[in-house]
Motif scaffolding. Structure first.
Motif, PDB file in Angstrom:
ATOM      1  N   UNK A 187       0.836  -1.214   0.000  1.00  0.00           N
ATOM      2  CA  UNK A 187       0.000   0.000   0.000  1.00  0.00           C
ATOM      3  C   UNK A 187       0.868   1.261   0.000  1.00  0.00           C
ATOM      4  N   UNK A 188       2.110   1.125   0.470  1.00  0.00           N
ATOM      5  CA  UNK A 188       3.044   2.266   0.508  1.00  0.00           C
ATOM      6  C   UNK A 188       4.235   1.989  -0.406  1.00  0.00           C
ATOM      7  N   UNK A 189       3.932   1.495  -1.562  1.00  0.00           N
ATOM      8  CA  UNK A 189       4.966   1.025  -2.504  1.00  0.00           C
ATOM      9  C   UNK A 189       6.069   2.066  -2.735  1.00  0.00           C
ATOM     10  N   UNK A 190       7.309   1.582  -2.773  1.00  0.00           N
ATOM     11  CA  UNK A 190       8.433   2.461  -3.074  1.00  0.00           C
ATOM     12  C   UNK A 190       9.164   2.975  -1.847  1.00  0.00           C
ATOM     13  N   UNK A 191       8.556   2.801  -0.654  1.00  0.00           N
ATOM     14  CA  UNK A 191       9.224   3.293   0.559  1.00  0.00           C
ATOM     15  C   UNK A 191       9.965   2.152   1.243  1.00  0.00           C
ATOM     16  N   UNK A 192      11.214   2.407   1.644  1.00  0.00           N
ATOM     17  CA  UNK A 192      11.947   1.339   2.321  1.00  0.00           C
ATOM     18  C   UNK A 192      11.879   1.480   3.841  1.00  0.00           C
TER      19      UNK A 192
END
Lengths: 405, 221
Positions: free
Chosen positions: A396-401
């Motif tokens: 749901x928060x794609x791209x955040x590490x």
């Protein structure tokens, strides 16, 4: 009914806190799991326990099982074997039938959910009928060395998912979608793993009429060639030259495994008339019996040649048993060689480690204690639920590490 | 009116493992992928030694692979000696890994091939941070918390903070020094050899040092 609070003092505190935090973010959302069998095997077993716990967390979780006839399960068993490296022939017509059975299931099952987790290849084509939500494909088998054209056919479906989840990093394949690694788990409070009284253990031993006058070597698994039941008997025969002991091979059949009976007959034939070998075909839901057998065993084996993960390893480790496992699939993730058990590569290796454990009870005890702690920290159901919710939240928060809750 | 100190809020993190789909079969491939893989992957394979729960022979995954799968024991010793917490950025750490591998390749330019299935698989992590609701308003409360807080919280504040903050300090010693003004205690804790203890060992060390300080404050020793 088991509640999350029952895990307090058993599961690591951090796992429980993170579960509550994640559920605050995902509460009132719906989470659908789909697989192909209601009973038999680790997937069904964990889903039976996981769904109520997810609901207790305020997530609307449900579990659906796809239906199919004998031909469908023959095909999917062949796909399963081929993905684990066994040469199989799957014709275009068979792939079409695989799709067709899924299409019929899609008409019957509501696929509406915020997150959908499809387990294994049998229901993989359901992605064709996706409406909305996040779809994840969960692979429970060892696909590190598949028959490549069969993997390519399956990949046609898999690459359409939002993410895939494998049990071991080595199984992940180039897919161009997010690939997460989540190890399976055991439920310490289920009938298969809960504490048993001496009386309860004795009842099981008496039921199966197993004398406990000699050390017991045990392997619990389906009757499947990849579990190497014949290799286990060979190892036991090598041990027998030095140490008197008994061998128990215990397993149940699964509705989606038509090969089980054939292998069982092979094993019976190989065991011949040795009175110290017991082959127990257990009905589904023999959890308490398996629990007692694992507790009464001196040494537990899981001598698999291929293994998706091998939950029976963690089950036995949870009971403080040192496990000797084949160095394959997910078994090396559970057995830290020489610390929580032994990893072996051959019948001879298995026999040698059995002898070591039989002759050095202090070492066996020390390893068993480490094994239980290792399972507590890594392989309990609370950690697996936490990981599924984390993956969902991460997609749901794609791209955040780095994500904050 | 007495000045109110900034309390210490204990947080914790969990990591979800992701595969990058990249794998190395020999040392040259390992070197190439280290030079191009994400920071998250370098972080995962180097900084998280302490999460494994028991002291291992090697302090990072690259060293472990070099020793166990390639049987290049000298290289594994060189790689094990790299302290990831000594670098201000992941890129500096990446360069040090490359330097050590390059040095080794100069001396031994024909790297072995790992067995099939025993290749180095590059993974990375997604980190999820959450509060534990445990708060310490003073050193005595901190002592109680450190004794009972989850090991994951100690990892987050004591190890990961050094990378997060880009300096040698961890969250505990920063609070003890900056907020409580206890420079000596902070320095003692900061000097614990990270690689010689498991998280539980670090917990015991910190608790012991803090307890001695609390007793001193109370005038009991």
């Amino acid at each position: 009914m088991i509640q999350l609070s029952n895990y307090s003092g058993i599961a690591p505190k951090g796992d429980l806190i993170s579960l509550y935090r994640l559920s605050e973010r995902l509460s009132n959302k719906s989470f659908l799991h789909i697989n192909s069998t209601k009973s038999g095997g680790g997937v069904a077993e964990i889903l039976q326990r996981m769904i109520p716990l997810l609901n207790e967390l305020g997530i609307n979780a449900r579990w659906e099982v796809i239906g199919g006839d004998e031909r469908f399960f023959d095909i999917t068993k062949k796909i399963h074997n081929a993905l684990q490296g066994n040469p199989e022939r799957i014709t275009e017509d068979m792939w079409q039938y695989h799709y067709e059975v899924n299409r019929r299931n899609a008409e019957k099952i509501s696929l509406d959910a915020d997150a959908v987790l499809i387990h294994d290849p049998q229901p993989a084509p359901l992605i064709e009928f996706k409406k909305d939500g996040i779809w994840m494909w969960r692979c429970h088998i060892d696909v590190s060395n598949p028959i490549i054209y069969i993997w390519r056919n399956l990949k046609h479906y898999i690459r359409r998912y939002d993410a895939s989840i494998f049990s071991v990093a080595r199984f992940a394949r180039a897919l161009q979608i997010d690939e997460f690694i989540i190890t399976p788990s055991i439920d310490p409070l289920s009938e298969k793993n809960m504490e048993l009284t001496g009386r309860e253990i004795n009842e099981v031993i008496e039921k199966f009429q197993i004398p406990i006058d000699k050390p017991i070597i045990l392997q619990v698994s389906r009757f499947d060639r990849f579990k190497d039941p014949v290799g286990v008997i060979e190892a036991y025969r090598l041990v027998k030259k030095y140490n008197d002991c008994r061998l128990i091979l215990a397993g149940s059949s699964a509705t989606d495994d038509p090969e089980g009976e054939l292998v069982l007959n092979e094993v019976k034939e190989y065991a011949a008339d040795d009175p110290d070998i017991r082959i127990l075909l257990l009905p589904p839901f023999s959890d308490k019996d398996i629990n007692a057998l694992q507790r009464v065993a001196t040494v537990v084996l899981q001598k698999s040649l291929k293994e998706g993960f091998g939950l029976t390893v963690s089950e036995a480790m949870w009971k403080g048993k040192p496990v000797i496992g084949g160095a394959t699939g997910g078994i090396p993730l559970q057995i830290v060689h020489g610390v929580t058990g032994f990893l072996v590569h051959s019948v001879e290796g298995a026999a040698f480690r059995i002898r070591q454990l039989l002759n050095n009870p202090e070492m066996a005890k020390r390893m068993g204690e480490s094994a239980r702690e290792y399972v507590r920290n890594n392989f309990l159901i609370t950690r697996q639920i936490r990981d599924y919710l984390s993956v969902w939240y991460s997609i749901e928060n794609k791209g955040k590490s780095v994500l904050e809750l | 009116m007495e000045e109110r100190l900034t309390p210490f809020h204990f947080e914790q993190c969990i990591s979800i493992l992701k595969s990058t789909g990249k794998k190395a079969r020999n040392l040259r491939e390992l070197r190439k992928i280290i030079s191009e893989v994400s920071d998250e992957s370098i972080f995962h394979h180097t900084y998280q030694y302490f999460l494994k729960g028991h002291i291992l022979e090697y302090t990072n995954d690259f060293a472990h692979w070099a020793g166990e799968s390639l049987e290049e024991k000298a290289l594994s010793e060189h790689l094990s000696n790299i302290d990831p917490y000594a670098f201000a950025s992941i890129n500096d750490l990446r360069n040090e890994l490359l330097r050590v591998i390059d040095e080794y390749l100069k001396a031994f330019p024909e790297p072995r091939l790992a067995m099939k299935g025993d290749e180095f698989y590059f993974n990375e992590t997604v980190t999820i941070i959450f509060p534990t609701n445990v708060i310490a308003n003073n050193l005595a409360e901190f002592l109680v918390a450190i004794r009972h807080i989850d090991a994951g919280s100690i990892y987050f504040h004591f190890y990961e903070a050094r990378m997060r903050l880009g300096k040698e300090a961890d969250d505990f010693t920063r609070w003890i020094e900056d907020t409580l003004g206890k420079k000596e205690l902070a320095s003692e804790i900061r000097n614990i050899d990270l690689f010689m203890f498991s998280i539980e060992g670090i917990r015991n060390h910190i608790a012991g040092m803090v307890e001695a300080e609390v007793k001193k404050d109370m005038g009991t020793i």
